[in-house]
Design a protein around this motif. Sequence first.
Motif, PDB file in Angstrom:
ATOM      1  N   LEU A 110       1.896   8.416   5.011  1.00 13.84           N
ATOM      2  CA  LEU A 110       3.296   8.048   4.773  1.00 13.84           C
ATOM      3  C   LEU A 110       3.483   6.540   4.815  1.00 13.84           C
ATOM      4  O   LEU A 110       4.233   5.966   4.007  1.00 13.84           O
ATOM      5  CB  LEU A 110       4.194   8.723   5.806  1.00 13.84           C
ATOM      6  CG  LEU A 110       4.529  10.195   5.561  1.00 13.84           C
ATOM      7  CD1 LEU A 110       5.318  10.759   6.742  1.00 13.84           C
ATOM      8  CD2 LEU A 110       5.320  10.367   4.267  1.00 13.84           C
ATOM      9  N   ASP A 111       2.842   5.882   5.752  1.00 13.13           N
ATOM     10  CA  ASP A 111       2.949   4.423   5.829  1.00 13.13           C
ATOM     11  C   ASP A 111       2.405   3.780   4.550  1.00 13.13           C
ATOM     12  O   ASP A 111       3.017   2.870   3.989  1.00 13.13           O
ATOM     13  CB  ASP A 111       2.189   3.921   7.052  1.00 13.13           C
ATOM     14  CG  ASP A 111       2.286   2.410   7.200  1.00 13.13           C
ATOM     15  OD1 ASP A 111       3.383   1.913   7.489  1.00 13.13           O
ATOM     16  OD2 ASP A 111       1.248   1.722   7.006  1.00 13.13           O
ATOM     17  N   ARG A 112       1.267   4.254   4.082  1.00 11.01           N
ATOM     18  CA  ARG A 112       0.691   3.717   2.850  1.00 11.01           C
ATOM     19  C   ARG A 112       1.568   4.032   1.636  1.00 11.01           C
ATOM     20  O   ARG A 112       1.697   3.212   0.718  1.00 11.01           O
ATOM     21  CB  ARG A 112      -0.720   4.273   2.658  1.00 11.01           C
ATOM     22  CG  ARG A 112      -1.727   3.745   3.657  1.00 11.01           C
ATOM     23  CD  ARG A 112      -2.954   4.636   3.747  1.00 11.01           C
ATOM     24  NE  ARG A 112      -3.576   4.857   2.436  1.00 11.01           N
ATOM     25  CZ  ARG A 112      -4.511   5.767   2.208  1.00 11.01           C
ATOM     26  NH1 ARG A 112      -4.924   6.556   3.211  1.00 11.01           N
ATOM     27  NH2 ARG A 112      -5.021   5.901   1.007  1.00 11.01           N
ATOM     28  N   MET A 113       2.179   5.207   1.619  1.00 11.90           N
ATOM     29  CA  MET A 113       3.055   5.571   0.510  1.00 11.90           C
ATOM     30  C   MET A 113       4.254   4.631   0.411  1.00 11.90           C
ATOM     31  O   MET A 113       4.627   4.174  -0.682  1.00 11.90           O
ATOM     32  CB  MET A 113       3.538   7.015   0.670  1.00 11.90           C
ATOM     33  CG  MET A 113       2.463   8.064   0.446  1.00 11.90           C
ATOM     34  SD  MET A 113       3.014   9.754   0.839  1.00 11.90           S
ATOM     35  CE  MET A 113       4.331   9.977  -0.377  1.00 11.90           C
ATOM     36  N   ASN A 114       4.872   4.331   1.541  1.00 10.58           N
ATOM     37  CA  ASN A 114       6.039   3.449   1.517  1.00 10.58           C
ATOM     38  C   ASN A 114       5.664   2.028   1.136  1.00 10.58           C
ATOM     39  O   ASN A 114       6.417   1.339   0.435  1.00 10.58           O
ATOM     40  CB  ASN A 114       6.743   3.484   2.872  1.00 10.58           C
ATOM     41  CG  ASN A 114       7.561   4.741   3.069  1.00 10.58           C
ATOM     42  OD1 ASN A 114       8.610   4.919   2.454  1.00 10.58           O
ATOM     43  ND2 ASN A 114       7.080   5.642   3.920  1.00 10.58           N
ATOM     44  N   ARG A 115       4.514   1.589   1.587  1.00 14.71           N
ATOM     45  CA  ARG A 115       4.067   0.245   1.199  1.00 14.71           C
ATOM     46  C   ARG A 115       3.736   0.192  -0.299  1.00 14.71           C
ATOM     47  O   ARG A 115       4.041  -0.803  -0.978  1.00 14.71           O
ATOM     48  CB  ARG A 115       2.856  -0.163   2.028  1.00 14.71           C
ATOM     49  CG  ARG A 115       3.174  -0.398   3.509  1.00 14.71           C
ATOM     50  CD  ARG A 115       1.959  -0.854   4.285  1.00 14.71           C
ATOM     51  NE  ARG A 115       2.285  -1.046   5.683  1.00 14.71           N
ATOM     52  CZ  ARG A 115       2.811  -2.159   6.189  1.00 14.71           C
ATOM     53  NH1 ARG A 115       3.068  -3.184   5.376  1.00 14.71           N
ATOM     54  NH2 ARG A 115       3.081  -2.254   7.468  1.00 14.71           N
ATOM     55  N   LEU A 116       3.130   1.247  -0.806  1.00 15.84           N
ATOM     56  CA  LEU A 116       2.813   1.280  -2.227  1.00 15.84           C
ATOM     57  C   LEU A 116       4.084   1.312  -3.063  1.00 15.84           C
ATOM     58  O   LEU A 116       4.176   0.627  -4.101  1.00 15.84           O
ATOM     59  CB  LEU A 116       1.946   2.512  -2.532  1.00 15.84           C
ATOM     60  CG  LEU A 116       1.579   2.730  -4.008  1.00 15.84           C
ATOM     61  CD1 LEU A 116       0.806   1.535  -4.542  1.00 15.84           C
ATOM     62  CD2 LEU A 116       0.790   4.021  -4.180  1.00 15.84           C
ATOM     63  N   ALA A 117       5.075   2.098  -2.651  1.00 15.26           N
ATOM     64  CA  ALA A 117       6.338   2.140  -3.394  1.00 15.26           C
ATOM     65  C   ALA A 117       6.973   0.759  -3.474  1.00 15.26           C
ATOM     66  O   ALA A 117       7.460   0.336  -4.536  1.00 15.26           O
ATOM     67  CB  ALA A 117       7.290   3.137  -2.740  1.00 15.26           C
ATOM     68  N   ALA A 118       6.962   0.024  -2.363  1.00 22.10           N
ATOM     69  CA  ALA A 118       7.533  -1.320  -2.372  1.00 22.10           C
ATOM     70  C   ALA A 118       6.744  -2.248  -3.291  1.00 22.10           C
ATOM     71  O   ALA A 118       7.327  -3.064  -4.009  1.00 22.10           O
ATOM     72  CB  ALA A 118       7.557  -1.872  -0.952  1.00 22.10           C
ATOM     73  N   SER A 119       5.429  -2.130  -3.283  1.00 18.19           N
ATOM     74  CA  SER A 119       4.607  -3.016  -4.118  1.00 18.19           C
ATOM     75  C   SER A 119       4.770  -2.700  -5.602  1.00 18.19           C
ATOM     76  O   SER A 119       4.630  -3.582  -6.452  1.00 18.19           O
ATOM     77  CB  SER A 119       3.134  -2.896  -3.723  1.00 18.19           C
ATOM     78  OG  SER A 119       2.619  -1.608  -4.040  1.00 18.19           O
ATOM     79  N   LEU A 120       5.079  -1.453  -5.935  1.00 18.09           N
ATOM     80  CA  LEU A 120       5.298  -1.083  -7.338  1.00 18.09           C
ATOM     81  C   LEU A 120       6.655  -1.528  -7.855  1.00 18.09           C
ATOM     82  O   LEU A 120       6.882  -1.551  -9.066  1.00 18.09           O
ATOM     83  CB  LEU A 120       5.171   0.442  -7.502  1.00 18.09           C
ATOM     84  CG  LEU A 120       3.787   1.053  -7.283  1.00 18.09           C
ATOM     85  CD1 LEU A 120       3.862   2.576  -7.366  1.00 18.09           C
ATOM     86  CD2 LEU A 120       2.787   0.511  -8.300  1.00 18.09           C
ATOM     87  N   GLY A 121       7.585  -1.854  -6.960  1.00 19.13           N
ATOM     88  CA  GLY A 121       8.942  -2.203  -7.345  1.00 19.13           C
ATOM     89  C   GLY A 121       9.931  -1.090  -7.110  1.00 19.13           C
ATOM     90  O   GLY A 121      11.120  -1.238  -7.405  1.00 19.13           O
ATOM     91  N   ALA A 122       9.468   0.031  -6.536  1.00 20.40           N
ATOM     92  CA  ALA A 122      10.370   1.153  -6.213  1.00 20.40           C
ATOM     93  C   ALA A 122      10.951   0.922  -4.825  1.00 20.40           C
ATOM     94  O   ALA A 122      10.655   1.638  -3.869  1.00 20.40           O
ATOM     95  CB  ALA A 122       9.604   2.475  -6.283  1.00 20.40           C
ATOM     96  N   SER A 123      11.791  -0.089  -4.717  1.00 19.98           N
ATOM     97  CA  SER A 123      12.307  -0.512  -3.415  1.00 19.98           C
ATOM     98  C   SER A 123      13.391   0.398  -2.868  1.00 19.98           C
ATOM     99  O   SER A 123      13.812   0.246  -1.719  1.00 19.98           O
ATOM    100  CB  SER A 123      12.857  -1.941  -3.513  1.00 19.98           C
ATOM    101  OG  SER A 123      13.908  -1.989  -4.465  1.00 19.98           O
ATOM    102  N   GLU A 124      13.875   1.329  -3.688  1.00 20.91           N
ATOM    103  CA  GLU A 124      14.918   2.240  -3.225  1.00 20.91           C
ATOM    104  C   GLU A 124      14.350   3.606  -2.849  1.00 20.91           C
ATOM    105  O   GLU A 124      15.095   4.573  -2.731  1.00 20.91           O
ATOM    106  CB  GLU A 124      15.985   2.405  -4.317  1.00 20.91           C
ATOM    107  CG  GLU A 124      16.676   1.087  -4.636  1.00 20.91           C
ATOM    108  CD  GLU A 124      17.506   1.161  -5.917  1.00 20.91           C
ATOM    109  OE1 GLU A 124      18.626   0.625  -5.892  1.00 20.91           O
ATOM    110  OE2 GLU A 124      17.038   1.725  -6.912  1.00 20.91           O
TER     111      GLU A 124
END
Length: 468
Positions: A110-124
């Motif tokens: 889950l931690d990696r998923m949230n970091r990946l979402a932020a890095s992709l630009g899916a900040s919401e």
Amino acid sequence: MPPPAGITAEAWLVADAGSGAILAAHNAHLPDLPASTMKMLTALTVLPGLPPDREVTISDQAAQVDGTRVGLVPGVRYTVRDLATAMLIASGNDATVALVEAAGGREAVLDRMNRLAASLGASETVAGDPTGLDAPGQHTTAHDLAVIGRAALNDPIVRGYLTIPRASLPGRGDERFEIANHNTLIGSYEGTIGIKNGYTVAAGATFVGAATRNDRTLIVSLLRTAPAYGTDARALLDWGFAHAADVRPVGRLAGPSDVTPGDPTTAGGAVAPGAAPGGTGERAGRADSRGAGQDGGSPPRRATTGDAGDVGAVTWTALAVTVVATALTVFGRVRRRRGVAGRATGRTTRSGSGSAGRWDAAGLGQSGGRRGRSTTPGKVPGRRGHRRGTNRTRRDSAAARARRERQSVVEEYQATRSAASAPRPRTDANGQRHLVGLPSLHPEPGRSRTDSSRTDTPPFGTARSPRP
């Protein structure tokens, strides 16, 4: 060009997957539940680090997970390739949990998923469960689903699973069972290349799809749509392919190029300044002010105190007020504790002229006043030289006089009542004397003392009976 009419989804978006241009959108940044479309982000997180031929033993926890399951058998070993296929085409939660366990466990993934979402630009987007089951704090938007779906199309490992129509998996012993792709556009809409559907009771139907025609790939995302999500998806794709060359884009999908490496704001899920505009004219990757990154996500943004980082005058003033208030509070508590200690020891004060006397060992004055206070006028127990006013002395004297007057009235009333109730002698017709209210102790003529019709018990209220 006006957007397509009759779309039932509460939030939707259609964009060019190649350029990122958003052709049309509605409520593109409205947070909602993702359901199993969250498995796209799970696949992007865990599959690149797991060899496809690696075997994973299914645990009891994975086999008994809630929601959609493909029927994996506990104790049986499955390859990562089989598990990824079951997760992406049949939305198997049991296969998802098995992959997450092999990739380091739920919390780490889950931690990696949230970091990946932020890095992709899916900040919401905030991931709360790798399977997409409803979880506290978990949410996404139509814009972010399109961003994550676009990343899945560009990842060669993940993209290879998206268009598999059906597959077979091992069961118990030598048995095998078949699973099919849940994407209803596969085989029914020309050029479909994925991506993922989802459904929960709370989220309703969700969908991210993509199709390619004439060297153009369009991506569509739907949130809270009808269970027959294919109707909305086909309408948006048809409109997009018909007008993509003529329509003026209303925004652009956020991407990795919009995130500044090493920027602490982007690490916390916010997009760096200068991100591409979204579907409604706002920045497509703006930070989610509703708590993105708080539930297993990235750390929040740092707060600043000023241009130079110095503490302002308001802060110093508040600190000074706090110190003074604390000191006054401590001083008041010390005074109260000293007063309580002095009263608890039962110590006495010297009697001056006109005093009511010393305190006894129990701490009660001669006048019956309250515990712990001296009856010496003008003195405070435990403090010398401090004068108290005469109002209390006057009140104590008046109370004493009132008590004495009440006592005298009570004594006078009791004496009068005793005299009135004393028995008086009386002489009857036979010349015999007895007390008033009592029967004669002599028998009446013609009646025996043993006559059962007569009682020697005096009536209630006479001198011989007890008082009520």
